[in-house]
Design an enzyme around this catalytic site. Structure first.
Site, PDB file in Angstrom:
ATOM      1  N   GLY A 148       7.900   4.449   9.525  1.00 47.75           N
ATOM      2  CA  GLY A 148       6.734   4.720   8.598  1.00 47.75           C
ATOM      3  C   GLY A 148       5.419   3.671   9.358  1.00 47.75           C
ATOM      4  N   CYS A 149       5.685   2.647   9.504  1.00 47.61           N
ATOM      5  CA  CYS A 149       4.522   1.753  10.071  1.00 47.61           C
ATOM      6  C   CYS A 149       4.081   2.062  11.177  1.00 47.61           C
ATOM      7  CB  CYS A 149       4.843   0.319   9.998  1.00 47.61           C
ATOM      8  SG  CYS A 149       5.560  -0.400   8.557  1.00 47.61           S
ATOM      9  N   THR A 150       4.944   2.752  12.073  1.00 50.77           N
ATOM     10  CA  THR A 150       4.493   3.144  13.340  1.00 50.77           C
ATOM     11  C   THR A 150       3.664   4.506  13.393  1.00 50.77           C
ATOM     12  OG1 THR A 150       6.295   2.318  14.584  1.00 50.77           O
ATOM     13  CG2 THR A 150       5.402   4.128  15.584  1.00 50.77           C
TER      14      THR A 150
ATOM     15  N   ALA B 122       0.119   3.501  11.859  1.00 50.79           N
ATOM     16  CA  ALA B 122      -0.628   2.658  13.012  1.00 50.79           C
ATOM     17  C   ALA B 122      -0.915   3.868  14.174  1.00 50.79           C
ATOM     18  CB  ALA B 122       0.219   1.627  13.716  1.00 50.79           C
TER      19      ALA B 122
END
Length: 156
Positions: free
Chosen positions: A46-48, A51
């Site tokens: 999710g963070c990838t 970003a």
């Protein structure tokens, strides 16, 4: 958890970025609004995706003079690996003691697969040059976070 809201003065901070350089909110605000986005952990799916969306929206964000600052409790070395692997074009800041996350009211109890623990809640804040919060982003999916931010910027 007492999350900051529209009109609140953003807490000033200086943290180390992925290149181990000091980055302060105050300095970033000199060039325009700042999007401070909190994410739980570098290099997770999710963070990838979140970003990557911001990375790919660099030109549109620049049209609004917006500086992006991503904050997580990850150490600088992990942020550098994340940055290099994803070819990011904005600052990732290390908030290892979660003091800044606490100040913004995004550190608190979370539940995942039946476990309760403390961690970062995925929220973003658009901060105006006067240091006040212009918008709080709390309803988005990681894959469309950048679109939600851009749509709000179009209305300002």
């Amino acid at each position: 958890m007492n999350t900051l809201t529209l009109g609140d003065l953003a807490p000033q901070f200086t943290l180390q970025n992925q290149f181990d350089e000091s980055v302060s909110l105050n300095e970033a605000l000199k060039t325009g609004p700042v999007l401070v986005y909190f994410y739980p952990k570098a290099s997770t799916p999710g963070c990838t995706v979140q970003a990557q969306g911001l990375r790919d929206s660099k030109d549109q964000l620049a049209n609004h003079n917006v500086t992006v600052l991503g904050l997580s409790p990850d150490p600088v070395a992990k942020l550098l690996k994340f940055n290099d692997k994803q070819e990011l074009n904005f600052a990732l800041l290390s908030d290892e003691d979660h003091a800044v996350a606490d100040a913004f009211g995004v550190w608190g109890e979370k539940k995942f697969m039946g476990k309760i623990y403390d961690g970062i809640h995925r929220l973003s804040f658009l901060i105006g040059q006067d240091g006040k919060i212009v918008h709080v982003f709390d309803k988005f999916k990681t894959k469309n976070h950048h679109e939600v931010v851009l749509s709000v910027l179009e209305t300002l």
